[in-house]
Write an enzyme that holds these catalytic residues in place. Structure first.
Site, PDB file in Angstrom:
ATOM      1  N   ASP A 233       0.615  -1.097   0.034  1.00 14.41           N
ATOM      2  CA  ASP A 233       0.045  -0.009   0.166  1.00 14.41           C
ATOM      3  C   ASP A 233       0.842   1.302   0.091  1.00 14.41           C
ATOM      4  O   ASP A 233       0.305   2.303   0.360  1.00 14.41           O
ATOM      5  CB  ASP A 233      -1.173  -0.039   1.082  1.00 14.41           C
ATOM      6  CG  ASP A 233      -1.940  -1.073   0.999  1.00 14.41           C
ATOM      7  OD1 ASP A 233      -2.297  -1.472  -0.187  1.00 14.41           O
ATOM      8  OD2 ASP A 233      -2.497  -1.446   2.037  1.00 14.41           O
ATOM      9  N   ALA A 234       2.211   1.299  -0.339  1.00 17.24           N
ATOM     10  CA  ALA A 234       2.862   2.328  -0.400  1.00 17.24           C
ATOM     11  C   ALA A 234       3.346   2.773  -1.846  1.00 17.24           C
ATOM     12  O   ALA A 234       4.225   3.693  -2.219  1.00 17.24           O
ATOM     13  CB  ALA A 234       4.326   2.115   0.508  1.00 17.24           C
TER      14      ALA A 234
END
Lengths: 289, 289, 289, 289
Positions: A233-234
Site C-alpha cells: 500500500d505504499a
C-alpha cells in the site's frame, strides 16, 4: 507491425533531467516527420529537476510508417537521453481484472468499458472465488478461478503470472482483490498493477478502515488508487477522492459510501493509465489529467 | 442571575445511556414549564448505547425565570441521570485567541465576528510574539504578549492559565499557536481549547505536512479542527475539509490552499462550539450541524 | 393487516403548522404505547411556520399490534391536526423503473438493490425501447416494452398508469426516461415519480445541456433529482451534486462525468424516499438525511 | 524599458487558428534566443479549431534584452499570424478595487496580497460609499469615494474611468460593487474588469439569490467570477465554486456561506489573471490553472 492506414494517433511520453532545448528538439522532430501535435502537457519538477512531457499527435499522409517513426524517435531519445514510451490509439491495452468476493468495482469497470469510457480490451477476470463468475459471463469475458490458501499461495501466484503473460496483459486491475500479493509475484508480474485502497492513504491503512474512521469521528471517507509495489500500500498514488460523512453514518452507511468512492477513483486511475496520462517519477507519479 | 426579559432563548444539551421515555420526559418537562421547542436534534449511538440531544427552546411569558428553569432542569436531570449543559443566547461566550506569527486564522475569526457570524465576545488575543499586535488593535481587542522559550515554558503557561481565568474565558482558540502545550497546562486550563491542525488527521501529523503531502503525491490537502487533549493532536475531531491539489502545486501553492482550508475549518468548528452544537462522547464528539 | 412479530420498526412522518406541545404530545403518545424512539429529526421552517418531524421507532413486546398503533396514531393526528404517513420496515416499497435507451441509471439502481443499499422490491422495468431488456433479465426483473410515438402517446401513458396500478407500485423512478410525460398522466399516476435531470437546475434546462455548459465555459457539471409535477422539471428538488470540469473536457468527457453524477444523485434521492426521509412542503421538500 | 538583470522571467500567451508547426516554431524561436521554457500549457479546441498556448520562460545570460526579445517575438507573431501577450514577472500588474458597502471580498484581496498570494500592486480602492475607508487605511491603500445616484451616474462613471487611466490600472476588481455599470463605461474602461457574481451562473441571476435558492430548495450555493462585458452578467466565466447547503440553512446561513465561496472564487480568478493564465476565446476563456 506495419501500419497501413494513412492517419495514426500516437501518444508519446518522455521524461529526463530538465535542460534547455528539449521541447524544441522533440516538437521539431515530430514536425519534421509529418506529425501534428494535437495536445501536449509538460511539467518541470522544481524538487527533482526532472522534466516530463506527454504529446498526443497525429501522423499525416507524408509521415513515415509506424516502425520508422518509432525508430526515429528511439534515435532521438538516445541522443537526448530521454526515457520514453510510445503507444497508438488503435492498439488498446489488454487488461485483466483480479477480484475476490466483492463485485462493485468489477461491475463498474465492465460497464464503463461497455459505455465506451475505457479504451481497452478486457481479456479476462481472475478470481480466488467462484462468486463473480456470472458477472463476467454477463459481459462475455473469460473467467478463471484460482483458489488460494496458505498452502498453495506461491503456486497460485505463479499461475496468475503465467496467465497474465499468456494473455499478453498490459495492465492488471486489482478490483478489490483481497489477497496480499508476495513481493516475488509483484517483481515477476509482466505488467503494471493498479490497486484500489479502501481508504484515504496515508490513513487507516489496517483492517476495518470504516470502523476505525467511525471511531475516530472523521468527516470524510476516501479511497486511493495506486500502483502496486512490493511495499504494501505504499506505491505511487494515482487518484484519490473523498465523500463527506458524519456521526449519523453507520458502518454500513460508510461501507456504502466507500463503494461509491472506490468505484469512481479506480475508474479514474484506470482511464488515465489507459490513455497514457501517467509518467513515473521518484516515489510518485505525474498525472496529466 | 435573574433574567427579566419575557422571552429567553436557551439551548439545552444532554446525554445519557439510551432508554425508552427520555425524549418524552424532557420535552414534557419543557412544555409543562412554558417553553416552546424551536429546534431539536437527537442521536442514539448504536455502538455505545448512548443517547444525545440538543434542544433550542424559547421560554414564554408564563415560564418561570431563568434560575427557576435551571433548577427545575437540574432536578429532572438528577432523576433521569442525564449529563447536561444549558446556555442562553443573550450570554455569548467569552473567547480568547492564541496565536504565534501566522495571522490568517486570527484575521478570519476577527472578521467573522465583525460580520456577525460568530456569537461571542473576543476578550483578548494572546501571543508568544509581538507581530500580530496591530491585527488585534485593528479590532480594538486587548493583546497580551507572553514570550516563551525552553527556560520559561511552565511559567509562561501559568500566566496563560491565569489570564484565561481572570478574563473568564469560556473558549480558547489555538489559531495557529505553534507551541506544544504541556499536559499540565491542558489539565489546568479553565476552558475547552480548539486547535486547528494543518493537515487531514490521521495523516502527515509531523512537521512540514505540505512537503510530506507533495512528496507522497496526494491529491488533496486538508485541515482538521479538534479539541485539545493531553495526547498531542489526538483530541476529538470537530470539523475537517479538503481542497483538491495536483503535482502542479508547489509547496507554496499547497501552503496557500492550506491557509484557505484552515480558515474555513477552524471557523466552522468555533461556530458549532459557540452555538452549543457539540456533545462529548467517548473518544469522539457528536456534532449537530 | 395484523402483525404478529413482537418487535416492529416503524417510521412516522408528520407535518403541521408549528405550535407549542407537538413534540411532547407525539413522543408522549409513542411512549405510552410501548414504542421506543430510535431516531428523530425535526425542523421548524421560519419562512412558512410549518413544523416537520420524522420519528423512527421500535414497538416492544407490550405494544399494541400494528393496526391498533395505526388507529391510535390516526386519532392523535386528528386531534392535533397533523398530516402524517406511517410505514413499516418489513414492508419495503414496490418500485418500477422507467427507462429509454440509456442504461447507466438502470444498472446502478439494480446493482445497488442487489448490494442491499436500497430497501425496496423492484417490481418491473418499463421502457419505450427493447434495448435494455437484457439488463432487466440479468436481475430477473420483468420487462415491459411500451413503444411510443406521436400517434399513441395518450394510449401508451394509459398503459403505463394501468401497469403501475396493477403492480401496486409505490414509487416510479424515471431512470433516464426520455419522453415528456403529459400533465394528465402525472395527475393520474398512482404513485410519486422521481426524475433525474441531466443538469444542475435551474440551469441549462433545455436540450443538449453538456453542449450548452461547454460553450458557456462552466466549471461544474451537475445533476438534479426531483419529484415530477405537471410543470416540466420544476418539481421539488430532492438531491443535487456536481463534478468539477474545465475547458479540457470534451462533450464526451462531460457526458461521462454526467453519467457519474446522475447515478449518484438519483440513487441518493431514491434511497431517501425509500427510507421515508422526505416530507412535502410548499414548493419544496424537507429531507432528513 | 531596458532590463539589466541577467535573468528574466517572462510569460507568453498566444492564440491562433491551429495548424501544424506552431509549437515547434515558437519553442524553436525561444530556444534560439537563449530562453528556457519553465512551464508550458497548450490547448487545441476541437469546437473552434483555435490553438492556445501559455509559456513561462527564463531568459539567460546570453539572451537579448527585453526590448529585443519583444521585438523578435512581434516579428514571429506577424509571420505566424498569432495574437499574443507578453508579460514579465518583475512588473506586477497595477490593480484597483471597486466596492460598495460589503467588505468581505475587499478584506480578502487585501489580506491575500499581504500574504504574498497575489502578485500585484493594489493602487487604490474606489467606492460609492465611505464605509470601507478604514479598511483601505489599514493597508495604507489610497481610498477614493465617488458617490453615485441616478442624477450623476454618467459623470461618476467618467471619474472612475479617469482614475483608472491616471493610475495606469491594468485590472479592475469589482469586489461586490453593487452598481450596474453602463455599456459606455465598460467600453471605455482602460483595463479588463473582473466581477464576482453572488450566485452560480446561469441560475438565480436576479435579486436576492439566496432567498430564491432557499425557496427552490437547492442543495448548493455558488459563486461565479467573470469578466465584465456590456451584456449584464454574461461575460466569460473564469472561476466557479459551490458550498453544500440544506433546508436547515436560513437566509443568513446561506449569506454567510455565500461570503465564503465568493471570497474563494474571486481570489482564484484574480490570481489566474495576475499570473497570466487566462486566454480569450469566442464566448468563453481558456484558463490554464
Amino acid at each position: 507491425m506495419v501500419d497501413t492506414i494513412s492517419f495514426m494517433h500516437g501518444t508519446l511520453l518522455f521524461w529526463c533531467p530538465d535542460r534547455p532545448g528539449i521541447v524544441s528538439a522533440v516538437s521539431g522532430h515530430l514536425y519534421a516527420n509529418g506529425c501534428t501535435i494535437l495536445h501536449a502537457d509538460q511539467y518541470s519538477d522544481p524538487d527533482t529537476g526532472l522534466f516530463y512531457q506527454r504529446i498526443a499527435f497525429e501522423s499525416g499522409d507524408e509521415a513515415p510508417d509506424r516502425d520508422e517513426l518509432t525508430e526515429g524517435f528511439a534515435a532521438l531519445a538516445a541522443t537526448q537521453e530521454l526515457d520514453w514510451r510510445l503507444s497508438w490509439s488503435d492498439q488498446p491495452k489488454r487488461v485483466a481484472l483480479l477480484v475476490s468476493r466483492q463485485d462493485h468495482c468489477l461491475w463498474d469497470i465492465l460497464l464503463r468499458r461497455r459505455w465506451g469510457e475505457l479504451p481497452c480490451e478486457i481479456a479476462c477476470v481472475i478470481s480466488n472465488h467462484e462468486v463473480t463468475k456470472d458477472v463476467a459471463a454477463t459481459f462475455d469475458v473469460p473467467f478463471h478461478v484460482l483458489p488460494v490458501d496458505d498452502g498453495n499461495r506461491a503456486e497460485q501466484e505463479g499461475r496468475i503470472t503465467e496467465l497474465l503473460a499468456r494473455e499478453q496483459i498490459q495492465l492488471g486491475i486489482l478490483a478489490r482483490y483481497m489477497q496480499i500479493l508476495s513481493p516475488e509475484f509483484i517483481e515477476a508480474a509482466p505488467c503494471p498493477l493498479i490497486n484500489i485502497h479502501h481508504s484515504f492513504l496515508p490513513a487507516f491503512s489496517g483492517a476495518r478502515p470504516y470502523h476505525q474512521a467511525r471511531q475516530r469521528g472523521v468527516k470524510f471517507v476516501g479511497a486511493t488508487a495506486h500502483y502496486v509495489t512490493s511495499e504494501l500500500d505504499a506505491g505511487p498514488i494515482i487518484a484519490q477522492d473523498v465523500i463527506r460523512c458524519s456521526h449519523l453514518d453507520s458502518v454500513e452507511d460508510l461501507t456504502c459510501k466507500g463503494r461509491d468512492v472506490e468505484r469512481l477513483v479506480l475508474a479514474r486511475a484506470v482511464r488515465w493509465h489507459l490513455e497514457d496520462r501517467i509518467l513515473p517519477g521518484p516515489g510518485r507519479v505525474v498525472v496529466f489529467e
